[in-house]
Scaffold this active site. Structure first.
Site, PDB file in Angstrom:
ATOM      1  N   THR A 174    -167.040   6.529-118.462  1.00  0.00           N
ATOM      2  CA  THR A 174    -166.590   6.215-119.814  1.00  0.00           C
ATOM      3  C   THR A 174    -165.070   6.227-119.857  1.00  0.00           C
ATOM      4  O   THR A 174    -164.429   7.127-119.323  1.00  0.00           O
ATOM      5  CB  THR A 174    -167.148   7.218-120.840  1.00  0.00           C
ATOM      6  OG1 THR A 174    -168.570   7.111-120.869  1.00  0.00           O
ATOM      7  CG2 THR A 174    -166.605   6.942-122.234  1.00  0.00           C
ATOM      8  N   PHE A 176    -161.834   6.636-122.095  1.00  0.00           N
ATOM      9  CA  PHE A 176    -161.332   7.204-123.338  1.00  0.00           C
ATOM     10  C   PHE A 176    -159.870   6.810-123.513  1.00  0.00           C
ATOM     11  O   PHE A 176    -159.160   6.586-122.530  1.00  0.00           O
ATOM     12  CB  PHE A 176    -161.390   8.740-123.305  1.00  0.00           C
ATOM     13  CG  PHE A 176    -162.770   9.327-123.273  1.00  0.00           C
ATOM     14  CD1 PHE A 176    -163.368   9.801-124.429  1.00  0.00           C
ATOM     15  CD2 PHE A 176    -163.468   9.436-122.070  1.00  0.00           C
ATOM     16  CE1 PHE A 176    -164.637  10.367-124.403  1.00  0.00           C
ATOM     17  CE2 PHE A 176    -164.736   9.993-122.036  1.00  0.00           C
ATOM     18  CZ  PHE A 176    -165.322  10.458-123.198  1.00  0.00           C
TER      19      PHE A 176
END
Length: 282
Positions: A174, A176
């Site tokens: 992921t 960010f």
């Protein structure tokens, strides 16, 4: 605890955003927030100095709603972080895999484990966040209900991990971004700089092609380009883009000038150093 030493995230303690905060800013205190709106408000209102914002996942794609919320947050992107995500299937103490019938988690986590869940004949149930799902099943005490969350969540809420590494792909990562009230101005001579912005093209034929032409002719690498609908009008799209380069560099400046000529609005969300993971994903 002072606001200057606080980083906000969406979710309960033990969420993957919580892990990202710990990894990037181990010296800071973390502030869990119920929603993305609450997270942004915590920074705007001075309760936290930074926000850890999930943007996209290598398996499940864009995080829902975040591209709508970021431009209106009043905050600036000052950094990016890539977090490897390992999902754990957990349940209450004493439960076994054969007891499970349903599994709760955030829609992104469920999407990242879709094939594994199907092969295990488990029914996914969408909940607001991963760590919150772990907290829910701990409170319910039902052996037939599991959750997908982090190992930290299992530890916090006293759950047993029944199966590790539930994600369908080994590269499950992921991205960010870190947002703050004030922007920064990184030196491109010290490493790759990323510029993130949103824009709306004019309603003329080939507007997007013409708007982006300056990036091609000036040799600017566009690493991300997405569109999404505004105000329910399917002819009114806004685009989000990441490019490699600083707006003060001549080639980037020329490309942005050409973009502005064919756009109704261009708004820079942040200029920040590239995470080393971007060019060396290990």
């Amino acid at each position: 605890m002072t606001a200057n030493n606080v980083i906000a995230f969406q979710g309960r303690p033990g969420a993957y955003s919580n892990l990202a905060c710990r990894g990037a800013y181990p010296e800071m205190q973390t502030l869990p927030c119920e929603s993305f709106e609450d997270m942004f408000a915590a920074v705007r209102d001075g309760k936290a100095s930074l926000a850890m914002v999930p943007i996209e996942n290598s398996v499940a794609g864009r995080v829902a709603d975040i591209h709508h919320l970021m431009p209106e947050s009043g905050l600036h992107i000052i950094a990016e972080k890539f977090q490897r995500v390992n999902h754990q299937l957990m349940a209450v103490k004493g439960a076994s895999l054969k007891d499970l019938k349903t599994v709760r988690s955030h829609v992104q986590a469920l999407a990242q484990c879709r094939n594994t869940l199907r092969n295990m004949n488990l029914t996914p149930i969408i909940r607001p966040d991963t760590a919150g799902s772990a907290a829910e099943i701990a409170e319910l005490g039902d052996r037939s209900i599991g959750a997908i969350a982090s190992s930290l969540a299992a530890e916090i809420y006293g759950l047993d991990i029944l199966k590790s590494d539930m994600e369908d792909a080994e590269h499950n990562t992921t991205r960010f971004v870190v947002m703050s009230r004030e922007p920064i101005d990184p030196d491109p001579a010290k490493g790759t700089v990323v510029t993130s912005f949103v824009f709306k093209v004019r309603s003329v034929p080939a507007a997007l092609y013409k708007a982006l032409g300056g990036f091609a002719t000036n040799g600017i690498n566009i690493t991300k380009l997405e569109s999404y609908i505004l105000d329910g009008a399917f002819t009114n799209a806004q685009f989000y883009a990441d490019i490699e380069g600083h707006p003060d560099q001549r080639s980037v400046k020329l490309a942005l000038e050409e973009l502005s000529f064919f756009s109704r609005e261009v708004r820079i969300l942040g200029v920040y150093p590239a995470d080393p993971f971007r060019h060396n994903p290990k």
